[in-house]
Design a protein around this motif. Structure first.
Motif, PDB file in Angstrom:
ATOM      1  N   UNK A 394      60.495   4.062  48.872  1.00 46.94           N
ATOM      2  CA  UNK A 394      61.452   5.383  48.368  1.00 46.94           C
ATOM      3  C   UNK A 394      61.315   6.296  49.118  1.00 46.94           C
ATOM      4  N   UNK A 438      71.805   0.497  48.942  1.00 52.70           N
ATOM      5  CA  UNK A 438      71.195   0.452  47.490  1.00 52.70           C
ATOM      6  C   UNK A 438      70.900  -0.824  47.123  1.00 52.70           C
ATOM      7  N   UNK A 441      67.523  -2.175  48.965  1.00 50.00           N
ATOM      8  CA  UNK A 441      66.426  -1.116  48.621  1.00 50.00           C
ATOM      9  C   UNK A 441      66.011  -1.559  47.217  1.00 50.00           C
ATOM     10  N   UNK A 442      67.095  -1.493  46.236  1.00 56.36           N
ATOM     11  CA  UNK A 442      66.980  -1.600  44.643  1.00 56.36           C
ATOM     12  C   UNK A 442      66.138  -3.176  44.483  1.00 56.36           C
ATOM     13  N   UNK A 445      62.453  -2.665  46.024  1.00 57.34           N
ATOM     14  CA  UNK A 445      61.698  -1.850  45.042  1.00 57.34           C
ATOM     15  C   UNK A 445      61.471  -2.316  43.711  1.00 57.34           C
ATOM     16  N   UNK A 446      62.278  -2.901  43.129  1.00 53.46           N
ATOM     17  CA  UNK A 446      62.302  -3.509  41.813  1.00 53.46           C
ATOM     18  C   UNK A 446      61.221  -4.573  41.662  1.00 53.46           C
ATOM     19  N   UNK A 449      57.858  -3.127  42.155  1.00 51.54           N
ATOM     20  CA  UNK A 449      57.351  -2.485  40.602  1.00 51.54           C
ATOM     21  C   UNK A 449      57.059  -3.565  39.773  1.00 51.54           C
ATOM     22  N   UNK A 450      57.851  -4.619  39.521  1.00 51.96           N
ATOM     23  CA  UNK A 450      57.582  -5.700  38.599  1.00 51.96           C
ATOM     24  C   UNK A 450      56.029  -6.270  38.732  1.00 51.96           C
ATOM     25  N   UNK A 453      53.316  -4.095  38.004  1.00 51.84           N
ATOM     26  CA  UNK A 453      53.079  -3.855  36.785  1.00 51.84           C
ATOM     27  C   UNK A 453      52.362  -4.943  36.222  1.00 51.84           C
TER      28      UNK A 453
ATOM     29  N   UNK B 152      61.963   0.464  34.218  1.00 47.55           N
ATOM     30  CA  UNK B 152      61.570   0.118  35.481  1.00 47.55           C
ATOM     31  C   UNK B 152      62.545   0.205  36.462  1.00 47.55           C
ATOM     32  N   UNK B 153      63.916  -0.260  36.022  1.00 44.59           N
ATOM     33  CA  UNK B 153      65.143  -0.153  36.940  1.00 44.59           C
ATOM     34  C   UNK B 153      65.353   1.296  37.315  1.00 44.59           C
ATOM     35  N   UNK B 155      63.312   3.721  37.873  1.00 45.22           N
ATOM     36  CA  UNK B 155      62.343   4.030  38.591  1.00 45.22           C
ATOM     37  C   UNK B 155      62.455   3.361  40.161  1.00 45.22           C
ATOM     38  N   UNK B 156      63.133   2.127  40.122  1.00 49.36           N
ATOM     39  CA  UNK B 156      63.284   1.558  41.365  1.00 49.36           C
ATOM     40  C   UNK B 156      64.708   2.010  42.100  1.00 49.36           C
ATOM     41  N   UNK B 157      65.286   2.672  41.722  1.00 49.95           N
ATOM     42  CA  UNK B 157      66.433   3.494  42.365  1.00 49.95           C
ATOM     43  C   UNK B 157      65.997   4.688  43.149  1.00 49.95           C
ATOM     44  N   UNK B 158      66.397   4.868  44.398  1.00 48.86           N
ATOM     45  CA  UNK B 158      66.283   5.882  44.858  1.00 48.86           C
ATOM     46  C   UNK B 158      66.957   7.174  44.508  1.00 48.86           C
ATOM     47  N   UNK B 161      70.395   8.246  45.302  1.00 48.30           N
ATOM     48  CA  UNK B 161      71.572   7.391  44.901  1.00 48.30           C
ATOM     49  C   UNK B 161      72.071   8.365  43.462  1.00 48.30           C
ATOM     50  N   UNK B 209      57.479   5.992  30.745  1.00 50.30           N
ATOM     51  CA  UNK B 209      56.327   5.012  30.944  1.00 50.30           C
ATOM     52  C   UNK B 209      55.012   5.828  30.921  1.00 50.30           C
TER      53      UNK B 209
END
Lengths: 465, 325
Positions: A394, A438, A441-442, A445-446, A449-450, A453, B152-153, B155-158, B161, B209
């Motif tokens: 990011x 978008x 990247x999404x 990154x998702x 992140x998962x 976690x 989480x979602x 967080x995952x978006x720049x 956007x 979170x």
């Protein structure tokens, strides 16, 4: 063709081999093996890992560069000197040679047959000018078919091919895995009765492969995600950006890890003036706002590169050097957090009985560090590595927007977003560049992140309650 | 207390000297003033005279660390490093490349930066903590798990956007607020409201979170069990005990950023055309104005150190167990 590796290529491959080596060493310890087993028992973790591997494979595919050898015009096969073309191409570029060659004039929407804006055309017959949507140069629909029919027909073929390829790979993996009979294995996976959620893994893999093959096959006939301002294919750009994002995510960690491990452990273990100095260094570095330190360093580096144009032959090497610098700068600014954590944990472990016992037995300091302290820090290191990855991906976008990220000529999601910012003001909106950046990247990154976690919940001892 | 604060401030001095040293190495040693002159003057056919003139004009014509020509103390003091550091310590930032006084520019631009940063900070604090408390109250429920997935979602978006999408939706399509710009006084509200909303929303995932994990950790403590055993309701346990005890870890994370709010946000301000310190810095980066970047680095470090000191002080105020010594 001649293999020419860029600096970042070399680093990424070293990292991969180091990872494989580390994985092999680790897999011999039953305890660690069990931990990883627990991590991947979660379906989400498994799916995320597959997504990350998929991205990683594109990054690796894009990290093998080579140069075309230029054919001698006179036809002498055995000429004394071999000439290289200036440009370097990666394996991914070879895969997408057709899209690189077939650039349009300007913007076009995904799957469009005509340009997005009207242009002025001179009518030959009565010599008047009129406005018209020009057809795209490299989109040809067979005569007698509508665009929709063509897309559907080709899509069905492509999806079939994707299914075929991915199913073969899945079956190959099933064949090589485990010792039961093949039919039994298939049945267990189908019912989801395996110990690890292989069904989820295969489904994720199937979905990704089919989507990719579908887009790839159609990219021979359409611009599947549209084209940008100068007619470049957005799908290709998004795929090229994977390398930039993934590299920044993993190589920065590679730069930062040794520093924070060495300094963190020394500060915690030796104490005294060593501790004071290390604490002073990281407080000082920490007190400078991160973005500003990066911006300052990148600015300085730009001036330096402008003053030394002899360092690089091609623009690709130049942008690669800049990426390398950026990674190092990011590494320098991001080691402090992990260092502080490691220092605190080392302090704590040094007081535990088994370490004091080892000290009393006269075990050497290095042995204590490697045998007793390092293994007990592994979970902190691992958690921070996975946690940092998504943040770095990011950060690249923001830094590129600020103007201190990767080279503007380099494909990156940050540069795509930066460009898209102006496109949103157009009428009608040019949304596909932003949309592709978008989505790509999404997903990355998702997934990161998962997975992080899950790693955190399993490895962090505080969570065992 | 006073002695403690004084010692903390004294402790800040070596750190600031360190910061100065880092910026000095970055700006003057990796590229010598000659290199900078060449980059600034642009053309390839720069004569040595032109470089000298540029250096004299900027005051960069002194040696870096040691002046062999001077005598006594001046050997060290009559150098570029001393000159630059002393100026910064006196908060005299000098002049930018466009020949404007950086100090007065900074003072002027602090207002707009705060107009965005302060509301974002406080609204985010209140919404994140209340949402986190709500989730802890209903922990393990469908609400909790689905909200965590959404977090989480988010967080995952720049963040970029959110800004672009917000601008397109609220300004371009619905015309609710102007797309960018700024006016002083109360009319600033219509310019500020969208950046604030976007800022709060973009930080919500990570924030909720974090607070949730802090509160959950408190929920496992013995005092919570005791409070429940006394027959307190879940809500009063949450508000009377968990919230209070959770304040300590929250303080460490929150107080430290308050002074840095002055610096504004780089991305937000430049997207919305707000004449604050963030956009000031971005403009300086883009025009390679080293004097401004240097001033902002120093200012940022000072504010961060102030934040650290404030954190320590707030500890003594909120936690009677902490004794400053």
């Amino acid at each position: 063709m001649n293999l020419t590796l860029l600096w970042t290529d070399i680093m990424v491959w070293i990292l991969i081999f180091a990872l494989i080596g580390w994985g092999w060493v680790v897999s011999r310890s039953p305890q660690v093996k069990k931990q990883w087993h627990t991590i991947f028992r979660s379906r989400i973790a498994m799916a995320s890992a597959i997504v990350l591997l998929f991205y990683l494979s594109f990054a690796l595919l894009d990290s093998v560069h080579m140069r075309h050898t230029v054919q001698d015009k006179s036809g002498h096969a055995a000429s004394a000197e071999v000439h290289y073309k200036g440009e370097m191409v990666s394996l991914l570029d070879l895969l997408f040679a057709h899209t690189i060659e077939h650039t349009e004039r300007t913007y076009s929407a995904p799957f469009a047959t005509h340009e997005y804006a009207k242009s002025i055309v001179v009518d030959e017959k009565d010599n008047v000018t009129r406005q018209a949507y020009l057809p795209l140069k490299y989109v040809n629909i067979p005569a007698g078919e509508s665009e929709m029919e063509d897309i559907v027909r080709r899509s069905l073929g492509a999806i079939g091919l994707g299914l075929f390829v991915s199913l073969i790979l899945v079956f190959l993996h099933l064949l090589l895995k485990g010792k039961e009979r093949f039919g039994e294995k298939v049945r267990y996976v189908w019912r989801g009765e395996t110990e690890l959620p292989w069904r989820t893994a295969y489904l994720t893999f199937l979905l990704l492969t089919v989507t990719f093959v579908w887009l790839y096959v159609l990219s021979y006939h359409y611009h599947v995600l549209g084209t940008d301002k100068v007619g470049g294919d957005v799908f290709y750009q998004s795929l090229k950006s994977i390398r930039t994002g993934v590299l920044i995510g993993i190589l920065t960690t590679l730069v930062m890890l040794p520093v924070s491990i060495v300094l963190g452990i020394s500060a915690g273990f030796f104490g005294g003036w060593i501790d004071d100095i290390i604490q002073y260094i990281y407080t000082t570095l920490n007190s400078i706002p991160g973005v500003l330190l990066i911006a300052a360093a990148v600015l300085v580096m730009q001036v330096m590169m402008d003053n030394h144009p002899q360092w690089f032959e091609t623009t690709l090497e130049r942008s690669d050097l800049r990426l390398l610098f950026l990674i190092m700068i990011l590494g320098v600014t991001s080691w402090t957090g992990l260092c502080r954590l490691l220092r605190a944990e080392t302090l704590k472990i040094s007081q535990v009985e088994f370490v004091t016992a080892a000290k009393a037995f006269g075990v050497s300091k290095w042995k204590i560090i490697f045998r007793h302290i390092m293994p007990n820090l592994m979970h902190i290191i691992l958690i921070s590595v996975v946690l940092d990855f998504s943040g770095l991906v990011l950060a690249e976008a923001v830094l590129s927007y600020v103007g201190v990220g990767v080279d503007p000529t380099m494909y990156s999601w940050g540069n795509m977003i930066n460009q898209a910012r102006l496109e949103m003001a157009r009428e009608p909106m040019v949304w596909w560049s932003l949309f592709s950046a978008f989505i790509f990247m999404f997903i990355l990154v998702l997934a990161a992140n998962l997975l992080s976690d899950r790693v955190q919940t399993v490895l962090d001892p505080r969570n065992k309650s | 207390m006073l002695a403690y604060i004084l010692r903390r401030i004294l402790y800040a001095i070596p750190i600031l000297i360190g910061v100065n040293l880092i910026t000095f190495v970055l700006f003057f040693m990796i590229n010598s003033p000659d290199d900078m002159a060449r980059a600034q003057l642009g053309a390839k056919q720069v004569t040595p005279q032109m470089i000298e003139a540029w250096k004299v004009e900027k005051g960069y014509d002194k040696p870096l660390f040691l002046n062999p020509k001077a005598t006594g103390v001046e050997k060290i003091s009559d150098t570029l490093f001393m000159q630059e550091s002393l100026k910064l310590f006196a908060f005299d930032f000098g002049f930018s490349d466009a020949n404007r006084d950086i100090g007065s520019d900074i003072k002027e631009r602090m207002g707009p930066s705060l107009a965005i940063a302060l509301p974002t900070f406080f609204i985010a604090l209140v919404t994140n903590i209340s949402l986190a408390l709500l989730l802890v109250l209903f922990r393990g429920s469908v609400l909790d798990t689905s909200m965590m997935v959404i977090a989480v979602m988010i967080m995952s978006i720049s963040g970029l956007f959110y800004i672009i999408a917000g601008q397109v939706l609220f300004s371009k399509v619905w015309h609710w607020v102007p797309i960018s710009g700024y006016e002083p006084g109360w009319s600033a509200v219509k310019f500020v409201i969208l950046p604030v909303i976007i800022g709060v929303f973009a930080g919500m995932g990570a924030g909720v979170r974090w607070y949730r994990s802090i509160f959950l950790e408190q929920m496992n403590q013995d005092y919570v069990r005791t409070a429940r055993a006394k027959g307190l309701s879940e809500i009063s346990v949450l508000f009377k005990h968990v919230l209070k005890n959770g304040m300590l870890p929250i303080l460490t994370g929150v107080v430290v950023v308050i002074p840095s709010l002055f610096m504004g946000s780089l991305v937000m301000e430049s997207f919305f055309g707000i004449p604050g310190l963030g956009s000031y810095t971005i403009d300086a980066i883009n025009s390679q104005d080293f004097a401004i970047v240097k001033a902002m680095v120093f200012l940022g470090s000072v504010l961060y150190i102030v934040g650290l000191i404030l954190t320590d002080i707030s500890y003594t105020l909120f936690d009677p167990r902490v004794k400053l010594s």
